[in-house]
Design an enzyme around this catalytic site. Sequence first.
Site, PDB file in Angstrom:
ATOM      1  N   ARG A   1       0.881  -1.173   0.000  1.00 26.81           N
ATOM      2  CA  ARG A   1       0.000   0.000   0.000  1.00 26.81           C
ATOM      3  C   ARG A   1       0.912   1.215   0.000  1.00 26.81           C
ATOM      4  O   ARG A   1       1.609   1.478   0.984  1.00 26.81           O
ATOM      5  CB  ARG A   1      -0.892  -0.019   1.241  1.00 26.81           C
ATOM      6  CG  ARG A   1      -1.885   1.133   1.328  1.00 26.81           C
ATOM      7  CD  ARG A   1      -2.869   0.900   2.473  1.00 26.81           C
ATOM      8  NE  ARG A   1      -3.865   1.950   2.546  1.00 26.81           N
ATOM      9  CZ  ARG A   1      -3.711   3.084   3.223  1.00 26.81           C
ATOM     10  NH1 ARG A   1      -2.589   3.309   3.884  1.00 26.81           N
ATOM     11  NH2 ARG A   1      -4.671   3.993   3.237  1.00 26.81           N
TER      12      ARG A   1
ATOM     13  N   SER B   1     -12.277  -2.928   0.856  1.00 26.69           N
ATOM     14  CA  SER B   1     -12.539  -2.363   2.176  1.00 26.69           C
ATOM     15  C   SER B   1     -14.020  -2.073   2.310  1.00 26.69           C
ATOM     16  O   SER B   1     -14.629  -1.528   1.383  1.00 26.69           O
ATOM     17  CB  SER B   1     -11.797  -1.035   2.341  1.00 26.69           C
ATOM     18  OG  SER B   1     -10.420  -1.204   2.129  1.00 26.69           O
TER      19      SER B   1
ATOM     20  N   LYS C   1      -4.758   5.480   7.863  1.00 22.96           N
ATOM     21  CA  LYS C   1      -5.575   5.755   6.668  1.00 22.96           C
ATOM     22  C   LYS C   1      -6.256   7.088   6.922  1.00 22.96           C
ATOM     23  O   LYS C   1      -7.073   7.201   7.832  1.00 22.96           O
ATOM     24  CB  LYS C   1      -6.595   4.638   6.482  1.00 22.96           C
ATOM     25  CG  LYS C   1      -7.320   4.659   5.141  1.00 22.96           C
ATOM     26  CD  LYS C   1      -8.134   3.379   4.976  1.00 22.96           C
ATOM     27  CE  LYS C   1      -8.737   3.246   3.598  1.00 22.96           C
ATOM     28  NZ  LYS C   1      -9.397   1.947   3.398  1.00 22.96           N
TER      29      LYS C   1
HETATM   30  N1  3NM Z   1      -7.764   0.397   5.933  1.00 22.31           N
HETATM   31  P1  3NM Z   1      -3.340   0.681  11.567  1.00 22.31           P
HETATM   32  S1  3NM Z   1      -8.012   1.141   8.338  1.00 22.31           S
HETATM   33  C1  3NM Z   1      -5.323   0.544   5.482  1.00 22.31           C
HETATM   34  O1  3NM Z   1     -10.863   0.557   7.664  1.00 22.31           O
HETATM   35  C2  3NM Z   1      -6.493   0.678   6.371  1.00 22.31           C
HETATM   36  O2  3NM Z   1     -10.501   0.100   5.601  1.00 22.31           O
HETATM   37  C3  3NM Z   1      -8.685   0.600   6.894  1.00 22.31           C
HETATM   38  O3  3NM Z   1      -3.643   0.846  10.030  1.00 22.31           O
HETATM   39  C4  3NM Z   1     -10.124   0.406   6.714  1.00 22.31           C
HETATM   40  O4  3NM Z   1      -3.292  -0.777  11.855  1.00 22.31           O
HETATM   41  C5  3NM Z   1      -6.458   1.097   7.685  1.00 22.31           C
HETATM   42  O5  3NM Z   1      -1.983   1.326  11.725  1.00 22.31           O
HETATM   43  C6  3NM Z   1      -5.239   1.470   8.434  1.00 22.31           C
HETATM   44  O6  3NM Z   1      -4.407   1.405  12.311  1.00 22.31           O
HETATM   45  C7  3NM Z   1      -4.854   0.464   9.457  1.00 22.31           C
END
Ligand code: 3NM
Length: 210
Positions: A38, A106, A135
Amino acid sequence: MKDFRLYAITGEQFHPGRDMLEVMEEAIKGGVDIIQLRDKDGSPEVVLRKARALRELTRKYGVTFIVNDYIDIALEVDADGVHLGQNDVSLTEARQRVGDKIIGISTHAIEEALLAEEQGADYIGVGPVFPTKTKVDVVDPVTVDYVRQVAKKVRIPFVAIGGIKLGNVDEVLAAGATRICAVSEIVGSSDVAGTCQAFLRKLEGAGDSH
Ligand code: 3NM
């Protein structure tokens, strides 16, 4: 698709000064079974270069490799699949382009999850469960209630994501998740492999009690 339990996504902002491939290799050694590239900032040339390198690494270890957003790049490096957002190309169009490769998407609400299932997604992301800084353009946290709903109503594999840490993953597993994705907690760790192993112990513990 080959099933998975622990999903890692690249997040180079969390390990300044460390090589991305080295961090992902540590994650693989720690037991992740699927990796997503990503990269929202790099040029397509940079993303392609990283994708080639990650394809080589994941192939060596037999780990599934997914590319976020860039269908062309996923095809060019022969990734195992692509991951889409709600605002990317439609699942139907993506399916036409990737054939039987994996398509993940997602989702942030049960309607999106059910639609993704109906339209032939291979797996869905379910999040953000908790607040996340990784994100930027994402909706407010969906909480473990959404995980619970998906566990009850959706039949395709789902992976919980967003703000998941070793300290709160138990709650997510208790809500019915059997696959977990963490970005900052894994790649930002001073012990990447150890953090993955700790997540896997939690996932295994949850599986035993069901
Ligand atoms: N997608 P971390 S939340 C790439 O909800 C991504 O679709 C999400 O990162 C979604 O584990 C997210 O550092 C980021 O919080 C997750």
